[in-house]
Enzyme design. Structure first.
Site, PDB file in Angstrom:
ATOM      1  N   HIS A 479       0.835  -1.206   0.000  1.00  0.00           N
ATOM      2  CA  HIS A 479       0.000   0.000   0.000  1.00  0.00           C
ATOM      3  C   HIS A 479       0.870   1.257   0.000  1.00  0.00           C
ATOM      4  O   HIS A 479       0.645   2.184  -0.792  1.00  0.00           O
ATOM      5  CB  HIS A 479      -0.911  -0.010   1.227  1.00  0.00           C
ATOM      6  CG  HIS A 479      -1.864   1.137   1.289  1.00  0.00           C
ATOM      7  ND1 HIS A 479      -3.161   1.051   0.857  1.00  0.00           N
ATOM      8  CD2 HIS A 479      -1.703   2.426   1.723  1.00  0.00           C
ATOM      9  CE1 HIS A 479      -3.766   2.228   1.020  1.00  0.00           C
ATOM     10  NE2 HIS A 479      -2.900   3.080   1.550  1.00  0.00           N
ATOM     11  N   GLU A 480       1.875   1.290   0.879  1.00  0.00           N
ATOM     12  CA  GLU A 480       2.719   2.485   0.961  1.00  0.00           C
ATOM     13  C   GLU A 480       3.613   2.623  -0.262  1.00  0.00           C
ATOM     14  O   GLU A 480       3.891   3.749  -0.703  1.00  0.00           O
ATOM     15  CB  GLU A 480       3.560   2.439   2.246  1.00  0.00           C
ATOM     16  CG  GLU A 480       2.761   2.335   3.537  1.00  0.00           C
ATOM     17  CD  GLU A 480       1.690   3.408   3.687  1.00  0.00           C
ATOM     18  OE1 GLU A 480       1.849   4.502   3.112  1.00  0.00           O
ATOM     19  OE2 GLU A 480       0.697   3.145   4.382  1.00  0.00           O
ATOM     20  N   HIS A 483       1.852   4.410  -2.969  1.00  0.00           N
ATOM     21  CA  HIS A 483       1.754   5.862  -2.802  1.00  0.00           C
ATOM     22  C   HIS A 483       2.906   6.605  -3.473  1.00  0.00           C
ATOM     23  O   HIS A 483       2.813   7.822  -3.687  1.00  0.00           O
ATOM     24  CB  HIS A 483       1.704   6.233  -1.322  1.00  0.00           C
ATOM     25  CG  HIS A 483       0.336   6.156  -0.726  1.00  0.00           C
ATOM     26  ND1 HIS A 483      -0.756   6.751  -1.317  1.00  0.00           N
ATOM     27  CD2 HIS A 483      -0.123   5.567   0.411  1.00  0.00           C
ATOM     28  CE1 HIS A 483      -1.831   6.529  -0.569  1.00  0.00           C
ATOM     29  NE2 HIS A 483      -1.480   5.812   0.464  1.00  0.00           N
ATOM     30  N   GLU A 502      -5.689   7.416  -1.896  1.00  0.00           N
ATOM     31  CA  GLU A 502      -5.986   6.229  -1.091  1.00  0.00           C
ATOM     32  C   GLU A 502      -6.773   5.183  -1.880  1.00  0.00           C
ATOM     33  O   GLU A 502      -6.592   3.983  -1.683  1.00  0.00           O
ATOM     34  CB  GLU A 502      -6.755   6.622   0.169  1.00  0.00           C
ATOM     35  CG  GLU A 502      -5.967   7.492   1.137  1.00  0.00           C
ATOM     36  CD  GLU A 502      -4.666   6.859   1.614  1.00  0.00           C
ATOM     37  OE1 GLU A 502      -4.465   5.648   1.407  1.00  0.00           O
ATOM     38  OE2 GLU A 502      -3.834   7.589   2.167  1.00  0.00           O
TER      39      GLU A 502
END
Length: 783
Positions: A479-480, A483, A502
């Site tokens: 997930h990170e 980003h 997100e």
């Protein structure tokens, strides 16, 4: 100008007048003092007035933070070190005592010696008179407005860049032979617009200019949310000094950084992802349209490690026996709110042996596999872009380091260290070249209020991801990593619309994680559908328990991105402490449904207008999503869980004394997400006996599972008052603070004296170290 808002509940003001003048580069020169819990020093701002940057905006307006998979014509930056001397720069008109570097002292919150903080007015400026919302005040002076809060501003001065040898070559006008304001501004204009292939030279000149002498103090004033600076006689942004130095210090109670202790009990400080962003760390322009680069020199005691958003893997330079200096730089323009720093006694984690197990092994990305990459010209503003360099395009796994307190060495080696390479590789296989050249990963203290936070070149992860196997660690890491593309390289023009970053990151974490595990397509589909089921359940719960206005992804509707004439705006609900616990912007995600579940002929029915109306500008769950979930068949992994739930309901109904020939129930081994779903189904049961709960704990070793599973287990403990496992709840509230806030509410709503006592006892132990927003929400639950 001094907007009085309820600091707990209202919108966050962005005060910087970015329509008139932009900061193009920051040079920070700071000392970190753990005794006084203060960061102090100088910041030099290099400015560009509106006449120049308005011309540039027309070509980049639709891509505020555009980073492309296309190539551009500038080379990739390589690690370099621009030396910054330790000498302080003083104004030629007023001499200040040098700040104590790495020294001990008492905690100071009083702002001695007449220093002005954000509760005082300075330099005789009337904020009502000079804080106009226009760029030209006629007979009045132009006002530079910066976002600033919880800072003590000591002095502001113009920097005499003309005193730096060699910079006179940047003056194009032959008539500018006398050093004047116009002469100095011309130098800065040329410096900030140097072509990207001269980035090394540019950084060197920035560093040298930052140490140039002052050439006159500037008048300044502060209010709750801003710092306002003017120069007598400078009536427009063009006339205003384009290089200024601000002397300031932070406050221990400042909300941009958290002073705390790490898991080994050693002091540390880090940017916690505060609702007010970085304005309590340094005066800056917060709006996302204000794209800047930066370089920073930070000094701290020699036992500390300084990590920061920076393209270079900094190493300490020893200044003397007890003090070291660290230097970082960034050449890709980013919003100031993405600047991140962490200072502590971190240890770099090393993996002594590499074992691939069931995950992808590290391997070079061959040029033949990279041939499909599109080569073209990037549409973003000019900077040293990575996508031209062939080695960057084919670099499957970027250089990375992992830091944590030494007590977490074993946990990092067991999970995190071996997961980073396959997760980076998976991201590259899906999206192509990594936008950033390197990555530092830091396991932050227990008071960190979320599971992870991505910033340029650095990622914070909660200690909660290190326990219970690979799954939670891998998904959060993915997930990170996502980003880096969505949220950093590409971002919203309005901070309110966090659903943009997100939503994409939530969608991509499943894609990356399936690739990292090398799952077959059927297995990947099954796991993604199971996670979609869990998110659906979570979204339904949140819709029932949260205020309607907090469920809207695009609260400003057709006014999204609008600003005042000066560039000032607000972030809707930005100061509401409950906002950080809302997950609607993660969960109310139509991407998976749009890309995988809706037939192509039906996609044509989706217009921009109805996506805005149904998904973004309304509270509740969108009707198309409701219809799809009702019509969709349950995935195989979810059906397997339902079968196990039926078994456990049968076990719970059995009498205490069983018949001798009755067979023991055999339970299937479940994946972590299946365990979460199992416990959520069991939470729907009115009663579960202590015997059933004990058998659950024993069968799945629940106390050793990942934090998501343990959170549901703690909910079961609280609901059914399973006193034998109360220690598990206490442990969770202290060690998993990123996820424990909801449990406090469950303990209090039960109206059970013992549970309420447990909640208050845990809060008393942790409240001094707890994240401020979390502590505020919990206190409202308890008292």
């Amino acid at each position: 100008m001094d907007i009085q808002l309820d600091p707990a509940r209202d919108d966050l003001p962005l005060m910087a007048n970015t329509s008139h003048i932009l900061v193009k580069h920051y040079v920070l020169d700071l000392d970190v003092d753990f005794e006084s819990q203060v960061i102090e020093g100088t910041i030099v701002l290099f400015l560009e007035d509106g006449n120049r940057f308005k011309k540039q905006n027309s070509s980049i307006e639709e891509a505020c933070q555009s980073e492309s998979n296309k190539a551009c014509k500038f080379g990739m930056p390589e690690p370099c070190h621009i030396p910054v001397t330790n000498a302080r720069t003083f104004s030629s008109e007023m001499e200040y005592n040098d700040f104590a570097i790495c020294s001990k002292g008492e905690k100071d919150t009083s702002d001695k010696d007449g220093n002005h903080d954000n509760q005082e007015h300075a330099s005789g400026i009337s904020s009502s008179k000079y804080c106009c919302d226009t760029g030209n005040h006629g007979s009045e002076d132009f006002l530079l407005v910066l976002d600033c809060c919880d800072l003590s501003v000591l002095k502001v001065e113009e920097v005499d860049v003309a005193a730096v040898p060699g910079l006179e070559k940047f003056t194009r006008s032959p008539e500018l032979t006398v050093v004047s304001e116009e002469f100095r501004n011309q130098i800065v204009r040329e410096l900030v617009t140097l072509p990207a292939n001269r980035w090394r030279e540019q950084l060197d000149y920035y560093a040298r200019c930052s140490q140039a002498p002052g050439c006159g103090e500037l008048l300044f004033d502060t209010d709750t949310w801003s710092l306002q600076i003017r120069k007598t006689g400078a009536q427009t942004a063009t006339d205003f000094p384009h290089a200024i130095r601000i002397w300031y210090k932070t406050k221990p109670e400042g909300r941009s950084v958290t002073w705390t202790s790490d898991q080994s009990g050693r002091p540390c400080v880090y940017t916690v992802g505060s609702p007010i962003n970085n304005r309590a760390l340094f005066p800056c322009q917060e709006p996302p349209v204000a794209m800047s680069t930066w370089q920073a020199t930070v000094r701290a005691a020699a036992s500390f490690v300084v990590l920061m958003s920076g393209e270079n893997s900094a190493k300490p330079t020893q200044l003397w026996e007890e003090c070291s200096s660290w230097y970082y730089y960034v050449t890709m323009p980013m919003p100031a709110s993405t600047f991140t720093i962490a200072v502590g006694c971190w240890t770099e984690m090393k993996m002594e042996t590499w074992s691939s197990n069931d995950l992808a092994t590290e391997r070079p990305f061959s040029p033949s596999e990279a041939n499909f990459r599109h080569v073209g010209v990037c549409s973003h503003m000019e900077y040293p872009c990575r996508f031209q360099n062939a080695s960057a395009t084919t670099q499957e796994i970027i250089p990375h380091r992992v830091f944590a307190p030494v007590c977490l060495t074993g946990a990092c080696q067991e999970t995190l260290l071996r997961l980073i390479p396959p997760c980076l590789s998976a991201a590259h296989s899906v999206l192509g070249a990594h936008p950033f050249s390197r990555l530092d990963v830091l396991i932050v203290p227990a008071n960190f209020p979320s599971l992870g936070m991505a910033s340029p070149h650095i990622m914070f992860l909660s200690q909660s991801i290190l326990t219970g196997g690979n799954h939670l660690c891998g998904t959060r890491l993915c997930h990170e990593i996502a980003h880096a593309w969505f949220g950093l390289a590409i971002g919203a023009r309005d901070w309110t619309e966090e659903w943009l970053s997100e939503g994409f990151a939530t969608h991509l974490e499943d894609v990356f994680w399936a690739t990292a595990q090398q799952l077959a397509p059927y297995e990947a589909r099954e796991q993604q559908e199971l996670r979609a089921c869990l998110r659906w359940r979570r979204l339904q719960d949140e819709m029932q328990c949260s205020p309607e206005e907090m469920q809207v992804l695009r609260p400003s509707k057709d006014k999204t991105g609008h600003t005042s004439d000066s560039g000032a705006s607000v972030i809707k609900h930005g100061l509401n402490p409950e906002k950080i616990f809302m997950q609607v912007h993660y969960l109310k995600d139509f991407l998976q449904m749009l890309l995988e579940n809706i037939p192509e002929e039906k996609r044509l029915e989706l217009s921009v207008e109805n996506i805005y109306q149904d998904w973004l500008e309304s509270s509740g769950i969108p009707k198309p999503l409701q219809r799809e979930r009702r019509a969709g068949a349950e995935c195989g992994l979810a059906r397997q869980v339902r079968a196990e739930v039926t078994k456990w309901i049968g076990v719970n109904r059995r009498p205490r004394k069983r018949k001798r020939r009755e067979k023991e129930e055999v339970f299937e081994k479940l994946l972590p997400d299946q365990l979460v779903l199992l416990l959520e189904h069991l939470l729907e049961q009115k009663t579960l006996s202590p015997r059933t709960l004990q058998s659950l704990q024993r069968t799945y070793h629940l106390q050793d599972q990942d934090a998501e599973v343990r959170h549901r287990w703690c909910e079961l403990i609280v609901k059914h008052k399973f006193t034998k496992a109360y220690k598990s709840v206490e442990r969770f509230l202290q060690e998993d603070q990123a996820m424990g806030v909801y449990l406090y509410g469950e303990l209090m709503v039960s109206e059970d004296a013992r549970q309420q006592q447990l909640a208050r006892r845990c809060f008393e132990r942790t409240k001094e170290q707890m994240d401020r927003s979390s502590a505020q929400v919990v206190a409202e639950m308890l008292f």
